[in-house]
Write an enzyme that holds these catalytic residues in place. Structure first.
Site, PDB file in Angstrom:
ATOM      1  N   HIS A  38       0.839  -1.211   0.000  1.00  0.00           N
ATOM      2  CA  HIS A  38       0.000   0.000   0.000  1.00  0.00           C
ATOM      3  C   HIS A  38       0.877   1.266   0.000  1.00  0.00           C
ATOM      4  O   HIS A  38       0.574   2.247  -0.688  1.00  0.00           O
ATOM      5  CB  HIS A  38      -0.873   0.053   1.256  1.00  0.00           C
ATOM      6  CG  HIS A  38      -1.840  -1.066   1.393  1.00  0.00           C
ATOM      7  ND1 HIS A  38      -1.765  -1.996   2.391  1.00  0.00           N
ATOM      8  CD2 HIS A  38      -2.940  -1.400   0.661  1.00  0.00           C
ATOM      9  CE1 HIS A  38      -2.769  -2.856   2.286  1.00  0.00           C
ATOM     10  NE2 HIS A  38      -3.495  -2.528   1.239  1.00  0.00           N
ATOM     11  N   GLN A  62     -18.041  -6.873   0.415  1.00  0.00           N
ATOM     12  CA  GLN A  62     -17.196  -7.752  -0.392  1.00  0.00           C
ATOM     13  C   GLN A  62     -16.737  -8.999   0.366  1.00  0.00           C
ATOM     14  O   GLN A  62     -15.951  -9.781  -0.155  1.00  0.00           O
ATOM     15  CB  GLN A  62     -15.985  -6.992  -0.946  1.00  0.00           C
ATOM     16  CG  GLN A  62     -14.939  -6.574   0.081  1.00  0.00           C
ATOM     17  CD  GLN A  62     -13.888  -5.669  -0.542  1.00  0.00           C
ATOM     18  OE1 GLN A  62     -14.144  -4.502  -0.806  1.00  0.00           O
ATOM     19  NE2 GLN A  62     -12.716  -6.201  -0.798  1.00  0.00           N
TER      20      GLN A  62
END
Ligand code: PAF
Length: 283
Positions: A38, A62
């Protein structure tokens, strides 16, 4: 200083203010539990845009497995500390009510042209509907020039690329190479849940993919996948799938030579953790 914004309206107002000044906006969507993968995306966005926004939102829609959602690491303060050295501008950390003001069902109807039915989609029903839904909503709020995603989630970025193109969204998707741990394991927030021993041995996943790529002209697809699955089927590892797919359509390839874009994708269980990885065999 990183500004932390929780309100969708406030975030959009800040974006519009900066756009009016002619500033470009880069966006890195995350679910927190940040790692070097990230951080690399955030740094790239910082280099390529005037303003960089990182979102931290554990998207409930999700997760097909509620236990996985419950287990997901949440540490906003720790994540902000990790982002400080990148000098990004804004962390967007909304609540579910900010992201889904009309309820969690709204916006799930995006047509993914069946791309969500293969590989991950087979084992995690509804997962990509939730991913597309949240990314679309975040893009509506953030309105970025560039969206940064990692190659590790190959099916995810392929589906988002499809969504951006078919919905005519004016954002460029930038896909960045997978960042790996010392032994080759693709960085993921889930790696923290592996034992030290498993983590050190998990380089076998990438090594298997590299072997497939090396042997692509020497062996048939059946041999490549059979040998790969054998290599991966050693406790604590338990492969769920290993497949060579067309990089655009995500359908299994039958012949590497006559295909333009071939990607080997794998999912492996270890210590109750599901690990995925991929390698571009041909493009
Ligand atoms: O890759 C992830 O972390 C998530 O799927 C994403 C893109 C942030 C959407 O929730």
């Amino acid at each position: 200083m990183i500004r932390v914004i929780q309100s969708a309206k406030e975030l959009s107002d800040v974006v519009i203010f900066n756009r009016d000044k002619g500033y470009s906006i880069g966006f890195v969507p995350t679910m927190g539990a940040l790692h070097e993968g990230h951080i690399t995306l955030a740094k790239k966005s910082k280099r390529e845009n005037d303003i960089t926004i990182v979102s931290i939102f554990v998207n409930p829609t999700q997760f097909n497995d509620k236990k996985d959602l419950d287990k997901y690491t949440r540490d906003l303060d720790g994540d902000i500390l990790k982002l400080l050295p990148t000098e990004i501008d804004i962390v967007f950390a909304p609540t579910a009510a900010e992201v889904y003001p009309d309820g969690e069902q709204a916006g799930q109807e995006i047509d993914l042209a069946g791309l969500d039915t293969y590989m991950e989609g087979k084992f995690r029903p509804g997962h990509f509907k939730g991913v597309a839904q949240v990314v679309k909503r975040l893009l509506d709020i953030v309105m970025p020039d560039k969206l940064y995603m990692g190659q590790k989630d190959f099916q995810q970025f392929t589906i988002i690329d499809h969504m951006i193109k078919t919905l005519g969204i004016k954002t460029t998707l930038v896909v960045c190479p997978t960042i790996r741990e010392e032994h080759g394991l693709a960085m993921s927030s889930r790696n923290e849940r592996l034992t030290k021993e498993t983590r050190a041995k998990a380089g076998i996943i990438y090594k298997t993919l590299q072997t497939i790529k090396r042997n692509k002209s020497k062996k048939s697809i059946a041999e490549l996948t059979e040998n790969g699955l054998k290599k991966l089927n050693i406790p604590p590892f338990e492969p769920e799938y290993l497949t060579l797919v067309d990089g655009y359509k995500l359908t299994p390839v039958t012949d590497i030579e006559t295909s333009d874009y071939v990607v080997a994708c794998v999912a492996v269980w270890a210590d109750g953790v599901r690990l995925i990885d991929n390698i571009i065999v041909k493009k």
